[in-house]
Every structure is written in C-alpha cells, then in structure tokens.
Design a protein around this motif. Structure first.
Motif, PDB file in Angstrom:
ATOM      1  N   GLY C 130       1.025  -1.178   0.019  1.00 24.86           N
ATOM      2  CA  GLY C 130      -0.011   0.066  -0.029  1.00 24.86           C
ATOM      3  C   GLY C 130       0.844   1.358  -0.064  1.00 24.86           C
ATOM      4  O   GLY C 130       0.358   2.310  -0.526  1.00 24.86           O
ATOM      5  N   GLY C 134       0.707   3.749  -3.119  1.00 25.26           N
ATOM      6  CA  GLY C 134      -0.077   4.732  -2.899  1.00 25.26           C
ATOM      7  C   GLY C 134      -1.510   4.572  -2.562  1.00 25.26           C
ATOM      8  O   GLY C 134      -2.281   5.498  -2.940  1.00 25.26           O
ATOM      9  N   MET C 135      -2.017   3.565  -2.024  1.00 19.62           N
ATOM     10  CA  MET C 135      -3.326   3.296  -1.964  1.00 19.62           C
ATOM     11  C   MET C 135      -3.569   2.506  -0.375  1.00 19.62           C
ATOM     12  O   MET C 135      -2.824   1.896   0.151  1.00 19.62           O
ATOM     13  N   ASP C 136      -4.758   2.795   0.138  1.00 20.19           N
ATOM     14  CA  ASP C 136      -5.407   2.303   1.291  1.00 20.19           C
ATOM     15  C   ASP C 136      -5.791   0.891   1.276  1.00 20.19           C
ATOM     16  O   ASP C 136      -5.765   0.333   2.345  1.00 20.19           O
TER      17      ASP C 136
END
Lengths: 532, 371, 465
Positions: C130, C134-136
């Motif tokens: 993540g 750059g992701m949740d």
C-alpha cells in the motif's frame, strides 16, 4: 489467563506491526553498490526522469535492523499452526505431512533460480521431471495428458470450465449449450468457475442419502447441457455410487464431464477418473500429493484430459522429441487462452513427483486406504460423543476420507455452536477444524478429515479434545463462549472487519480509522472471529 | 450506550393442545379439554430456555414483559433486568392481551419482540405492529405453518443475540392463516395473512459474519432479473403471493398484491388480487404460472395461493409452471424439500419428484418436491 | 494390498500391520476394502497402478531427484538477461529463512486465533505494498499478475457498469491471452495503438477510443517493454472525464524511485511481487496483488480473501479477521463473477520480509542502481554494429528492446550463440513486437555488475560479427 485444563498455551509475543518497529536510519539489508565507472558514464538517471514519473518522496516503509526483521517474522511464524507443528484435520483440505526432503531439494538453485524463458536446452531436467510426472498422473487418473499451469484447485476447476467452453465452441454449439450442472456439496468453485466462464449453473440438491439422485440429474439435463462438474466424494465424505450413470447421462445429452478430484485422497490407486468415464479432471498437488499448503498458497492444480481434448489445453505443452530431448510446444492453435503465466508452480510439481516416487503404486494405495481407515476410526469414536449426530442416517455406506458431523443436538442442549467449538479447539494446541462450505445445509457442522499422516495417538488426542469441549459445553459453557483463552491473542472483535467505517487493510488505513474503533456509537461485542 | 430493549410476549396456552393430540388451543373448550387431559403449557418452558441462553452471552439488555404468565413469571425466574407492563384481563389470556402488549411495546419502542406461541400469536403481532418492530418467534404452538419461527428455542436465542449486534439485516417472513375449523376436520385451507420482519439468520454464510451486503436482497434482485428475462410478449403470467414474486413485479414496474395472486401480461397488471374465477377467465392458452414456496414447509401450491386451483394448473400445464426461491429459503426448509397440496391427488403426484427452481439470474437448483 | 504384511513407510504410520489391525478392530471391519462399499466394483482398479519402482529410502530419492534437476543450468551458472514477466533479483537470505519456516509453509486455512502470525504477516504485506503504490486497500496475493489484472479489469467494469476494456498494444502476448480468456464472457476488449516514436500509448488514439462504453483502461508502468510512463496525470484525466476507471500495472521493485500510481490518479493498481525476495522457480514465483482506494464500492468488488486488522480485548491488543466473505465465490457460489481459492500467500509473506529489510532507503538505492546499470548496458549495446536500442532516449526502468534487424541475423541465432557462451539472452519478441522485426527484450537488474554487463557486450559483439 492460562487455563490449566488444556496444558497448552500458544506463543503470545504481542509482536507489534513491523511499521511500529521503525527507527530512523536503521538498515535491514544493503543492495549492491553500482560500479563507479557506470555511475560516471550514465550519471543520475533517476534525476533525469520527468516529474510525472519520479517519486517525490521516499515510500513510508519501516526502517528496521536485520536481526529485528528476522526476530519479527520468526515470532509471527511461531504464532501460526502449520501441520509441521500442530495436528490439523481441517475438512476438505487434506492436510498431510509435506516431506522436508522435498523442501531441501527444491531450494536448490537448479530449481529455484531457473528463468521460465531460458534456453530450453538448459531446462532439460525440469522438463523431464514434468514430463515424467505427467505420465505418472495419467496412470493415476486414466487421463491422457496433463497441464500443471493452474496455480490452485479453484484455478484448475476454472480451467476445466474453459476446456468445456472451448470444446462446444469448436463445434459451434456454445450458444445452445450454456448450462453446467453441479451439486450442492461440491466445492464452491465447481459452481463459481463455470459462472465466471459464462455458463448458467444448475445445482442439484441432495436427496435423503446426502448426495444427488439420478432423478435430480434427469430433471437438470437437456440439450442445453454443456457439462457436469462435481466432486466425488463430496465435501461430506460420501461417494455417490451411481456416478457412472451420471456421467453416461450427461454424455448422452452431449455434455462433457469434469471430475474435481480435490477429494482424491481416498481414491488413489482405487478408482480412476478415466475409468469412471470423465473427460477431464483436476487434482490439488498441494492437498493430495503432499506439496505444502503454503499458508494459503503455493498450490498447483494438475489438470488432466482425455486425448480428444488435448488440443484445447493452454500453451505450452511439454513434449519429448526422441532426438532433441524435451521442449515446450507453443503450437496449441485450438488451445484455450493462458490460465496463468509460464508453465506453472514447478516447485509443487517437484514435490508431488518426489512423493509419488517415494511411495510407488503400493504406497499410493496404502495412503488411500489409510486415509479412509483413519477417518472411519475418528467416526467410530466421535459418534459416541454426546450431542453429535451423523447427517443422512439413511446412508449406510461407510464414509471415505472425511465426515461432516452435526453438533445440532449439542447446540439445542447447551447453546454452544460449531463455531464456538472451533474457537475453543485452539486452546488445546490443535488447528481448528472446518465447519462447512456454503450452503450450510447441515446444522452446526464440523467437517473433519484426519488424512493418512497422523498416528493413532494423535487421533485419540483429537477425540479427547473434542470430548473435553463437549463436556465443557454441558458443564461450563461460558468457558467456550469466552474462548479462546490460551491463543496468541485475546479475543478479537471481528465486527470491525465488517464495518466500512472501521475496516483497515493497510497500516496507513488503520492509523486513520482507529479512532472509529472506539467511537461511542460503535457496538462493541466481543465476537468470535474464528476461522472460515 | 443504551441497553438493548427486548420485548417478551408469551402466549401461555400455545401448544397446550398438541401434546394431548388436540389440534390447536384457541377456543376455551379446547383449552379446558387439554387441561383436563393433563396438558402442560410448552411456551413458558421454551421461552425460559431461550431467555436463559440470551442472558448467558449478551451484555446489557432490558426486557419488557407483560404481567403474570405472559412474561413476568419467566423474567423473574431467569432473573433479568425487566420492566413489567400491566395487563387489563385476568385469567386465561386472549388475543386482545397479545395485541395490547405488542402495541405497548411498539410505542416504547422496543428494539425486538421475542415471542413464544404459534400462528395465532404471529397473526396478532401482524395486526398490532406489522413491520414496525422486528420479531423472533420461539416455536411453541401446534400450528406453525408460518415461516417466522426459529427451529428451536436455542436458535431463537441466537437470532436475538445477533440482532443485538448492530449489523443484522431483516427480512420479511410469512405469517399464515389456516382455517381452523377445516383443519380440525382434516382439510387444509390456508391464506397468507401477512408478514413480519425477522432478523436475517444467514444459514448460508458463516454464522458469525453478517452485515455489509445483504445476500437476500441480491438473490431477490437476481431472481427478478431472471424471470423478467424469460417473460415474452403476448403471454399471460399468473403470479402467486410472496416477497419473491413482489421483487419480480417491482422489476417490471407493476404493483403487486403481496398476499394475493395477480395476473400480468405484457408488462402490466391484468387482474389484481384475482379469485379463481377471475384467473380462469383470462387464461388464453399461452399462460404461465410463477410461484414461490410459502410458509414454514415451503408449499408452492396450496398455502396462500389456492386461487391457483388444480384445474387452473392443469389447464396451464406443468411445463409452464415456474418455481422461484432464494437459496436461503430452500436451505431453511426441512430436508430442503418443497411441498405441494393442490387438493387433487393425481396432480400433486405429477408435481412431485425433482424440479428446477429458479434461484438467480444464471442459476437453478434442482430440488425435491413432495406432498 | 498384502493384507497381513501391511505397508511400512515413514509417511503412513497407520499402514503398518499392527496399527492397521488396531484400527480395523476399533471400527469393527475385517478388511479396508469393506470401507469402499460405496464405490462400485466395476469402477475399481484391479491390482496396482503401473508406476515406477518406488525409492523408499530418503537417500535414494534425494539422489534421484537431484540428479534429475542437475540436468538444468540455473541463472547462477549462466548469466541471465531475460525478464519479460519473471525477473532475477537478489533474494535475501532472511526471505528464504522465513518462507522456509515450517509453521508458515505448512499452514493453510487457520483463522484469527490459530494462525494469527500468518494473518499479521499478510496484513504487513498489504500495508507495505500500500505504501509503495499509494493506496489504502490492498488484497491478499493473487495467482500471478495476470490474474490480478483480470480481476481488476472486471472490478472496474462492474463498478462503472460498462462492458468495454481498453488495453495498450504494448503489453505482452501472454498477458493479452490471459485477459482475453478471462474477460470474454462479460467484456469487450479494444486496443490502443503504440506510438512508434515513444513506444508508449498513443494518447490521441486513446482519446478516440474512450466512449461511454468503456469501463476500464489498463496500462503498465513500466510497460512490458520496460518504458516508463510519465503522463499518468494527463491519462487519468482523460479516462475519468470519460467516466471510466484507470487500472495501472506496476513492478513494485521500481516504486522506490518511480511515482505511486495512487498519486497520479489510478483507481486500481496491480503488480507482480516476484521481484520482492522471491526466487523465480521458472515462473512459479509469480504472484500478484490488487490495490484500490478505501471506498465501499471498490472493496465490495474484490474477489479474494481480504485481511483486516481488528481490536482485541485491550487497547494494545490487535488481531486480524477475514473481512466480508460474502464478496467472494466461497459464499456466492453460482452467482460469482470471479473466483477465489488458494493463491500464493507464502510469497506475500516473503515480499513483506523483503520490503521490511529494504526499507525506504534500500528501495531507493536499488531502483537508482538498476536504472543506472540498465542505462549503461543499453548505451553499450546501442553502440554495437548490428544492434540498436530504439527507445534509448526515453526513460526506462530495467528492461529495454534491442533491435537486431540491421545485423541480418535472426534473434534465435543470436540467442543460440549467446547461450553457447554461457548467457541466457533477452526474450525473442517476434510475437510481442511485430512492428520491429527482429528484436529482443533485455533485462538488467542489481545482480548485473559492470563485469557481467561488459561480458554480455563482448559476447554480443562476437555474435553479431
């Protein structure tokens, strides 16, 4: 607090998340330094990247010294009940001993450091291994050719659905034949993957014997039948004796038959898919053939077909040329599209091959018979326990390799569910068993498959554990309701994982959302978050 | 955080007749005969069982119960935090008491009503609260044709516990109205009386994981899509009662009678809440019947849709009968068996065996049908 | 089977005669074959299967199998410059140590309490990926990157309720095959041209193709041919304006230096984690992932098991649970639009270890070093007579195309000659790259020092002359 009764307590390291072990400047490993000469010639290549391509700041990864990374993950491994350390009778999983020698062989760079596209002359060992294994699997199954490309049972079953699709498409009948038939107790993948492949799925509900009746199949079969995809024995451990009639009926209607042999352990050397009339089959190398389960993956499906379907297998095939040796044949014009990259999980193939080479034909048969014996031993002991029933009492046939028990009576008398039992089991130092796949037609189910690896003593221990838990259900149910007590964590509130306001799949998400966990309006119930 | 408010209604005479072989306990004469035969009321015992189980596991909750043997006795015995609602009658309780208690509970309002009784009690609740308050039924009556009952007091307790956990979804379950006089004489004549909201107890998914997407809604939508896709122009469709049939009608944009039979053609309503005569008048020769299993035993003919008579079924033809059911409904039936009771023995016979049941857009289950 | 003699073998303790007897007595059965009464006799195998003679001693077995694989030459013996979907990177000893731990290796479907450690390791895998992308929300590992892309594309189509998928021509033919096979029942695929000058997507062509029917647009960064896409923001604006979702495929090992797709507008990110501390295993090391933003409508479409962190009894306690299983085919069965199963979690654990060891500085140093070495190699090759690197002036990560058309030699010949010199050459691109007639894809990573690269150059020179 420790519960003296069980004499077991799991390691409870309270090991923080790795991100929380971060200290600025710490290094876990250093990559190789670039030769000065290269740097001098090319300069700062990254610096030359256009802005849209370059990272503006370093990723937020933890900075942890090497020994602490090791310690961290070793501690985590200690809080995991692999078959290597704990008895595991999880139904439908066919847990068994994965021989260590295979691991040590497979770690050799002669397997681990092969590139899939390197010159085929340098892969002769691998290709010979896979080719030989292919032939052995043909003998075991009665099929004519195998591929090991799919990486798991579900992907293997999906491959079967794609093969059926390709077959009918080649005959211009795919529009008409858009239905696949399966049964309610076959693995969910037998219903899911044909759906993904574009088929309509017809599910046969079980009759009084606990498996599908031929009349049910007759109601399902028509000129729209593309095929039959099922497990036999099903996940209830019951073999449908009329399976050949099923296959014949579907063939008469013009469909193909795919045998999901995920539950193939009891049948090794006893019955073959080919002899039963099936056109194709799939085996889980990471279940039946001893390749390790890999904490939910490093699986491999062996998908076999009869010769008339060979042309539909996905490329490449491993072929032997008597003068040139082995090579990869990419000329599968009618082949289905690739299911997975390259040729498959070769490490699983090596381990399955080694296992078969160690056991031989007699050994395979002994494995099958012993798995059935062990299961019937467990059945004999467990059915005597209070609160336990065996569903479908009309079915007098012996079960094969697993049994789906019903603890409904226990529930009615004590309020303890099969899920509660699972959470209490881990307090006794054994891996919990499985309840049931969907649909959960058996009330309060537990599905138990001992496999052929365990000793009599280990089986007796499991019986004693379940017996203890049953006694606890009657005498002190709160102990079970509050379980587990001796596990690696306190009770976990799994509600959070169901609530979009609270769930967190990454640490960065967790940091943002953890305040929601303690919000006043959030219901906090300590639920059982036990295994699926 | 507020404690969960649990309403408790016990019909103390439910099930009284059954143990001594009498059908039903709703008239004073029957009750007297039952007592004379030494019958013991079942419902208080079962209610106590369920309440005890709830008490063992739940955190904070408060019970609202009626005076005397409609609930007060039980809460005192189990010793839970309770508030007692006073009654107006004395002696043997009647439907009026149930109505009064339920109405009062709905005004508090309680979060859930746990009731022990039979079809009669369920009907009283439909009248008093409709779909305002969810209910869980402990089976304690002889006549339990309705689908609102848990299979066992322990199961009822578990459903209550789940309802105490916020994310439970609710579904509408059928309450049946059986003609008592006819029933005691051996005949059955049943109407669909109404619906109550019951916590969704997902037998199909892992017991402790609920919340998020409601499977049942998805299944209904999926079935609706399937049926709508099958329907052709110029054909007359006779739709039986039930929420599954309503879902199909909603997809068509047609207003459907929840409890009755409607005839639909070319996407619009031909006859609403039709009688048998009205249905036979519109049969064209190109007809289909679409039905769903109703009630606790999963009858798709014979409970709540007798307007679709044996002769209508025969005229339409068995091949033109479409049965639809959610997988969850099928799983909730004993042995997963569906039932028929058209009144015509031969017709029933020919309907029995293994049948296709539409369970979704792309899926069909083959289920056993029995008399 | 010989009834009284039983079968003695270390793997099947209860096949030994005395154990077998005990069990038969306990069950009340005379013969194991009696337990097979549900299996019709006419279906049963008579006698034993015709399999090779067993090697019951560990010594003999090991000897046999090791001799078999000794016929392979590995990338430790030959210099390997081949990539194309599976890459040779340095595997830290600790990665091997952890993926070899029996507790992890032989675990399976244990849950919150029995397999807490496995769940934590996978959660950490999800977390570290993540950060890179750059992701949740990050999934558990998929079968390979192709499977991740497949699932992500259909997720995008379901979320947008559209059928159309746009793919660049510049992805590998194997990937195209996987995508075609998987998506065809529910989607329509169209291709975006590659601009011959850049080797990347032709944005004008993309614009033309972005109709109201398009649900998903996919591209890889770096591309299959190694080229880096720096127009991410521009592309995402185009795609979003058309109401579609942007799916980006990455090489996570590049994300120490390359931008996170999450930062330039990606809705879904996929990748292959094999470079992260996992041996190649002739392709067996491949494993993928899918990542997205934390929105309910996205999470609802993930087809696989997802591990969420969850609280324990006190503030410091935490554990993990499998979230919302009703999303998956385990619950949906015949209503499934995708399927879940055993995938490659062990490699996910390995990747978590790798990223924990490398840390941000390590990933940065590694990425820089790879790009420098690759650049050096490409420049040197470009100077050779008969070889050129068509996209030398464009940014690339670790792979680049080498065009041999000027040499009048076929790639297969050149590769053969290199093989004779102890080199596994770059992948022959005849099927993947039809617009350049004789080309190969070369891969340079941190395992290649100057001497290795120079050796390649010398050998290429010899082969080309």
């Amino acid at each position: 607090m420790s519960d003296q009764n069980t004499k077991f307590h799991a390691a409870r390291w309270n090991e923080p998340l790795i991100m929380e072990l971060s200290e600025m400047g710490a290094r876990g490993i250093k990559p190789p330094v670039v030769d000065d000469e290269i740097s001098n010639i090319v300069g700062d290549v990254v610096g030359d990247l256009p802005e849209g391509a370059r990272r503006s700041k370093l990723p937020t990864l933890p900075e942890v010294p090497q020994h602490r990374v090791l310690r961290h993950f070793l501690r985590l491994s200690q809080m995991c009940m692999g078959f290597d350390v704990a008895t595991d009778m999880m139904g439908t999983c066919t847990m068994k001993y994965s021989p260590k020698v295979h691991e040590h062989i497979a770690r050799s760079s002669k397997l681990a450091d092969l590139h899939p596209l390197q010159n085929v002359k340098s892969l002769q060992g691998l290709l010979e291994l896979m080719h030989s294994f292919n032939q052995m699997m043909c003998e075991v199954s009665g099929m004519d050719e195998f591929t090991f490309q799919p990486a798991s049972g579900a992907q293997g079953i999906y491959t079967n659905a794609c093969l059926i699709r390709a077959y009918h498409e080649s005959r211009g009948e795919l529009d008409k034949r858009n239905e696949i038939i399966t049964t309610s107790f076959s693995h969910p993948a037998d219903a899911a993957t044909p759906s993904v492949a574009g088929f309509k799925v017809i599910t046969l509900m079980p009759g009084e014997m606990g498996f599908a009746e031929i009349d049910a199949l007759k109601a399902a079969v028509s000129e729209r039948t593309a095929g039959l995809m099922l497990t036999n024995p099903e996940d209830t451990g019951q073999y449908n004796p009329r399976i050949k009639e099923f296959v014949d009926l579907v063939h008469e209607a013009g469909g193909l038959c795919a045998y999901d042999q995920a539950n193939g352990n009891p049948l090794l050397g006893i019955v073959r898919a080919g002899d039963t009339g099936f056109d194709m089959c799939q085996f889980n190398l990471h279940k039946t053939f001893s390749a390790p389960h890999g904490a939910l993956g490093m699986g491999c499906a062996a998908v076999g077909v009869k010769s008339h379907l060979q042309k539909f297998l996905p490329r490449p095939l491993i072929v032997r040329d008597h003068s040139e040796g082995y090579f990869l044949d990419y000329n599968q014009e009618d082949g289905i599209e690739k299911i997975r990259a390259f040729v498959g999980n070769v490490h699983a193939v090596l381990k399955a091959y080694s296992w078969m080479m160690s056991l031989g034909a007699e050994g395979l048969r002994a494995v099958a018979e012993t798995a059935v014996l062990n299961n019937n031993y467990m059945l004999t002991r467990l059915r005597e326990l209070k609160g336990v029933d065996i569903p479908w009492p009309v079915n007098n046939y012996p079960k094969l390799e697993q049994v789906r028990y019903s603890f409904q009576k226990l529930f009615e008398e004590t309020g303890i569910t099969s899920h509660d039992i699972i959470d209490r089991m881990v307090d006794y130092g054994v891996q919990h068993t499985m309840t049931s796949h969907v649909p959960m037609l058996v009330p309060e189910p537990l599905t138990i498959e001992p496999g052929e690896s365990l000793t009599l003593d280990e089986m007796d221990q499991m019986v004693k554990i379940l017996s203890n838990i049953i006694d606890e259900a009657y005498d002190c149910p709160e102990k079970i309701k509050d379980a587990p007590h001796n596990a690696s964590t306190t009770r976990i509130d799994a509600d959070v994982s169901e609530d979009p306001k609270c769930w967190a799949f990454t640490h960065r998400s967790f940091e943002r959302k953890r305040t929601a966990w303690s919000a006043d309006d959030r219901t906090k119930i300590e639920r059982h978050g036990g295994g699926y | 955080m507020m404690a969960f408010r649990l309403g408790l209604i016990i019909n103390p005479i439910s099930g009284l007749g059954g143990s001594v072989g009498l059908k039903g306990s709703d008239t004073p004469e029957i009750i007297a005969r039952a007592r004379a035969l030494g019958a013991i009321p079942q419902s208080p015992i079962r209610a106590a069982q369920a309440l005890q189980s709830i008490k063992t596991t739940a955190r904070s909750f408060k019970v609202f119960a009626s005076e005397g043997n409609m609930g007060e006795t039980t809460v005192k015995m189990i010793d839970v935090d309770a508030e007692i609602i006073s009654r107006t009658n004395d002696g043997d309780t009647s439907a009026a008491d149930t109505l009064a208690a339920a109405t009062c509970m709905a005004e508090i309002p309680v979060d859930l009503i746990l009731f022990a009784g039979g079809d009669g009690t369920a009907r009283d609740l439909v009248q008093a609260i409709g779909s305002k308050i969810p209910v869980v039924g402990i089976p304690a009556g002889v006549k339990m044709h309705s689908a609102v009952f848990a299979i066992h007091p322990m199961a009822a307790a578990r459903m209550v516990l789940k309802c105490m956990e916020e994310n439970t979804t609710l579904r509408d379950l059928e309450v049946m109205d059986i003609d008592e006089v006819a029933y005691r004489e051996g005949a059955v004549s049943a109407n669909l009386y109404g619906y109550l909201k019951v916590p969704y107890y997902p037998e199909l998914v892992q017991g402790t994981k609920t919340g998020g997407v409601s499977n049942n809604q998805d299944d209904l939508a999926s079935i609706a899509s399937c049926i709508v896709e099958l329907m052709v122009e110029g054909r007359t469709y006779i739709f039986g009662p039930g929420t599954t049939m309503r879902a199909v009608a909603n997809r068509l944009g047609v207003r459907k009678t929840l409890l009755g039979v409607d005839v639909i053609k070319d996407g619009s309503l031909l006859v609403a809440d039709a009688t048998e005569k009205e249905i036979s008048e519109v049969l064209s020769g190109d007809d289909s019947i679409v039905v769903t299993p109703i009630g606790g035993q999963g009858h798709f003919f014979g409970r709540g849709n007798q307007q679709i008579s044996a002769s209508i079924i025969s005229s339409v033809g068995l091949d033109n009968v479409i049965v639809a059911a959610t997988p969850e409904k099928i799983a909730s039936l004993r042995g997963n068996v569906l039932h028929v009771d058209t009144g015509d023995a031969d017709l029933d016979e020919s309907l029995c065996g293994w049948r296709k049941v539409v369970t979704g857009l792309k899926t069909v289950s083959i289920c056993r049908v029995s008399k | 089977m010989e009834k009284e003699a039983g079968f003695i073998h270390p793997y099947v303790p209860n096949a030994a005669p005395e154990q077998r007897r005990k069990i038969l007595d306990a069950i009340g059965v005379k013969n194991p074959v009696d337990l097979y009464s549900s299996v019709p006799e006419e279906l049963r195998v008579s006698g034993l299967l015709n399999l090779p003679e067993p090697l019951e001693s560990e010594h003999n077995l090991r000897d046999h199998v090791e001799k078999l694989i000794a016929k392979n030459q590995s990338t430790k013996e030959y210099l390997n410059f081949c990539g194309a979907g599976c890459w040779q990177h340095s595997v830290p000893a600790i990665c091997d140590e952890i993926t070899g731990r029996g507790e992890f290796l032989t675990a399976y479907a244990g849950g919150t309490y029995s397999d807490h450690g496995k769940n934590q390791a996978i959660f950490e895998f999800q977390s570290l990926i993540g950060e890179l992308v750059g992701m949740d929300v990050v999934s558990t590992p998929t079968y390979d990157m192709g499977a991740a892309v497949n699932s992500a594309l259909l997720m995008a189509c379901r979320i947008t309720k559209r059928r159309g998928i746009l793919l660049p021509k510049s992805i590998g033919s194997d990937r195209i095959s996987q995508i075609t096979g998987f998506t065809k029942p529910v989607s329509d695929i169209e291709f975006i041209d590659t601009h011959p000058d850049t080797g990347l997507m032709d944005l004008d062509h993309l614009k033309n193709k972005l109709t109201k029917n398009i649900g998903a647009v996919y591209f890889e960064n770096p591309s299959f041919f190694g080229l880096i896409e720096s127009r991410g923001e521009e592309i995402s604006e185009l795609i979003h304006a058309a109401g579609a979702l942007m799916v980006v495929g990455v090489d996570p090992i590049s994300l120490g230096v390359l931008a996170s797709p999450g930062d330039y507008g990606a809705d879904l990110v996929c990748g292959d984690i094999q470079p992260l501390g996992i041996h190649m295993y002739a392709g067996g090391g491949c494993a993928g992932f899918i990542a997205s933003r934390d929105e309910e409508r996205f999470v609802a479409e993930f087809p696989m098991i997802m591990v969420s962190i969850a609280p324990g009894a006190t503030n410091d306690d935490f554990g993990f649970a499998w979230s919302t299983m009703q999303r998956t085919s385990y619950d949906k069965r015949h209503e499934s639009e995708d399927y879940a199963g055993t995938t490659q979690w062990l490699w996910g654990i390995g990747a978590a270890v790798y990223l924990s060891l490398m840390g941000p500085v390590g990933m940065d140093e590694l990425g820089r070093g790879i790009m420098q070495r690759a650049r050096y190699a490409a420049e040197q090759i470009n100077q050779l007579e008969g070889a050129s690197v068509p996209y030398l002036e464009k940014p690339f990560f670790k792979e680049f195309i080498v065009d041999f058309s000027e040499s009048n030699k076929r790639v297969s010949e050149i590769n053969e000659m290199l093989f004779e010199r102890g080199i596994f050459a770059g992948k022959d691109l005849s099927s993947d790259c039809p617009w350049i007639s004789q080309s190969a894809l070369y891969c340079i990573t941190e395992v290649h020092g100057k001497s290795e690269i120079d050796f390649l150059i010398r050998c290429l020179k010899e082969s080309l002359s």
